[in-house]
Write a protein that holds these residues in place. Structure first.
Motif, PDB file in Angstrom:
ATOM      1  N   SER A  16       0.289   0.798  13.093  1.00 13.65           N
ATOM      2  CA  SER A  16      -0.645   1.681  12.411  1.00 13.65           C
ATOM      3  C   SER A  16      -1.570   0.912  11.463  1.00 13.65           C
ATOM      4  O   SER A  16      -2.048   1.431  10.448  1.00 13.65           O
TER       5      SER A  16
ATOM      6  N   TYR B 202       5.740   4.107   0.481  1.00 12.34           N
ATOM      7  CA  TYR B 202       4.877   3.154  -0.229  1.00 12.34           C
ATOM      8  C   TYR B 202       5.291   2.989  -1.692  1.00 12.34           C
ATOM      9  O   TYR B 202       4.609   2.320  -2.466  1.00 12.34           O
TER      10      TYR B 202
ATOM     11  N   PHE C  62       4.670  -6.720  -3.126  1.00 14.42           N
ATOM     12  CA  PHE C  62       3.693  -6.998  -2.064  1.00 14.42           C
ATOM     13  C   PHE C  62       2.280  -6.736  -2.576  1.00 14.42           C
ATOM     14  O   PHE C  62       1.370  -7.536  -2.381  1.00 14.42           O
TER      15      PHE C  62
ATOM     16  N   GLU D  63      -5.588  -1.188  -0.789  1.00 12.52           N
ATOM     17  CA  GLU D  63      -5.341  -0.793   0.600  1.00 12.52           C
ATOM     18  C   GLU D  63      -5.484   0.717   0.761  1.00 12.52           C
ATOM     19  O   GLU D  63      -5.150   1.472  -0.145  1.00 12.52           O
TER      20      GLU D  63
ATOM     21  N   SER E 146      -4.283   3.535   3.834  1.00 10.22           N
ATOM     22  CA  SER E 146      -3.492   3.644   5.056  1.00 10.22           C
ATOM     23  C   SER E 146      -3.663   5.057   5.578  1.00 10.22           C
ATOM     24  O   SER E 146      -2.964   5.987   5.157  1.00 10.22           O
TER      25      SER E 146
HETATM   26  C1  AVJ Z   1       0.836  -3.132   8.114  1.00 10.23           C
HETATM   27  C2  AVJ Z   1      -1.028  -1.968   7.373  1.00 10.23           C
HETATM   28  C3  AVJ Z   1       0.501  -0.897   8.765  1.00 10.23           C
HETATM   29  O1  AVJ Z   1      -0.300   0.430   5.905  1.00 10.23           O
HETATM   30  O2  AVJ Z   1       1.755   0.917   6.283  1.00 10.23           O
HETATM   31  C4  AVJ Z   1       3.123  -1.410   4.089  1.00 10.23           C
HETATM   32  C5  AVJ Z   1       1.019  -2.228   5.299  1.00 10.23           C
HETATM   33  N1  AVJ Z   1       1.279  -1.472   2.947  1.00 10.23           N
HETATM   34  N2  AVJ Z   1       3.402  -0.999   2.829  1.00 10.23           N
HETATM   35  C6  AVJ Z   1       0.835   0.111   6.197  1.00 10.23           C
HETATM   36  C7  AVJ Z   1       1.806  -1.696   4.145  1.00 10.23           C
HETATM   37  C8  AVJ Z   1       2.276  -1.050   2.154  1.00 10.23           C
HETATM   38  C9  AVJ Z   1       1.162  -1.346   6.499  1.00 10.23           C
HETATM   39  N3  AVJ Z   1       0.361  -1.826   7.652  1.00 10.23           N
END
Ligand code: AVJ
Length: 325
Positions: free
Chosen positions: A166, A210, A220, A285, A287
């Motif tokens: 994803s 998350y 992270f 980020e 998602s």
């Molecule tokens: C690798 C981008 C799919 O968005 O779930 C995991 C990265 N960021 N926990 C996501 C992520 C925080 C992950 N991806």
């Protein structure tokens, strides 16, 4: 300092001059809503922290997708007759092995092209796969998939382009369509596209993934500041920021931010000092979460059509195959 980046002072001077990264970071930190792309999470440590996230009880996407791959690939791959697997954002290629095994079961696996930004991590992955799959050609490509695919000239066809985990969710819709458009442009009529998407569900379930209890996602997230300090000689104080992740229901997406716990100024050689007010955030980020209609829309805008759609019994995650429209 991450073990694979033993750099001398001279290297550091050289790195400060990394104009492309400096330009992107400067633009992101001078925007009204400060924002930086998630690719800056992934140095060696960041890639390892993400692997740790995939094993967390709260983080359901990886294991759910893996279950789907294990049940579907032995059925899906033989009729496709795939000889080459190109994988965008391959990382550790943990899940890719399920696809490669299904290709090999059909006696057709010839070439694997893992594409990723993290060079060191990618070469380690490639070395491991060459040992595990004797006779399989492994040609890693270091590229930023938000800008290019960088494919080898020789690709035995049919090719399967895979985009798992994803990671499509990290892209705002216009950028997602551009990326899918690049894949579409590389596809021949017999080629197919396989994508993993995290599905819309209870906000509590998504937010828990998350905001894990062990704080690995927070680590992270903060690691991005370590990467900026290292790559651009910035002086972010990691103690001056804290992790925040929440679901934005209108855009159907998780947003990850780093929140300034006090007013502060950050110095990055080659650009003006960056001021953070107390409580101001840096978005690191997004998602996006999808359903079948939103995926069909993305695909259609990129010249693809949904050929098959498979979800787990709890509809947490989906695998979708795309064909040229
Ligand atoms: C690798 C981008 C799919 O968005 O779930 C995991 C990265 N960021 N926990 C996501 C992520 C925080 C992950 N991806």
């Amino acid at each position: 300092m991450t073990p694979n980046l033993a750099h001398t002072r001279a290297d550091r001077a050289e790195r400060v001059q990394n104009p492309r990264m400096l330009a992107e970071v400067s633009a992101g930190l001078s925007a009204p809503q400060k924002e930086l792309p998630p690719k800056y999470f992934y140095d060696q440590r960041g890639s390892e922290l993400f692997e740790e996230i995939t094993r967390l009880p709260e983080y359901y996407p990886t294991r759910t997708e893996r279950g789907l791959l294990e049940s579907w690939m032995p059925e899906l791959m033989p009729p496709l007759g795939t000889r080459t697997l190109v994988e965008l954002g391959a990382g550790s290629a943990e899940k890719s092995r399920v696809i490669l095994d299904a290709m090999r079961a059909g006696g057709l696996a010839e070439l694997y092209v893992p594409i990723d930004v993290s060079a060191t991590f990618l070469s380690q992955t490639a070395a491991r796969l060459r040992c595990e799959y004797p006779g399989l050609l492994v040609e890693p490509a270091i590229a930023d998939i938000s800008e290019e695919l960088r494919l080898p000239r020789w690709l035995p066809r049919p090719v399967l382009y895979a985009f798992l985990g994803s990671t499509i969710g990290n892209f705002y819709p216009p950028a997602a369509i551009r990326l899918l458009g690049r894949v579409r442009a590389a596809m021949a009529p017999g080629d197919r596209f396989l994508m993993g998407v995290d599905l819309r569900k209870s906000v509590a379930r998504i937010e828990a993934a998350y905001n894990d209890r062990q704080g690995v996602t927070a680590e992270f997230n903060l690691n991005m500041l370590r990467v900026l300090n290292h790559e651009l000689d910035a002086d972010f104080d990691l103690h001056g920021f804290e992790h925040r992740a929440f679901y934005e229901p209108v855009a159907h997406r998780i947003e990850m931010h780093l929140v300034a716990t006090r007013a502060q100024q950050v110095r990055i050689p080659g650009m003006a000092p960056v001021r953070f007010a107390k409580g101001e955030t840096l978005r690191t980020e997004i998602s996006c979460k999808h359903d079948r209609d939103s995926v069909a829309e993305l695909f259609a805008s990129a010249g693809l059509r949904i050929e098959a759609w498979r979800t787990d019994p709890a509809s947490l995650f989906a695998l979708v195959t795309g064909a040229p429209a």
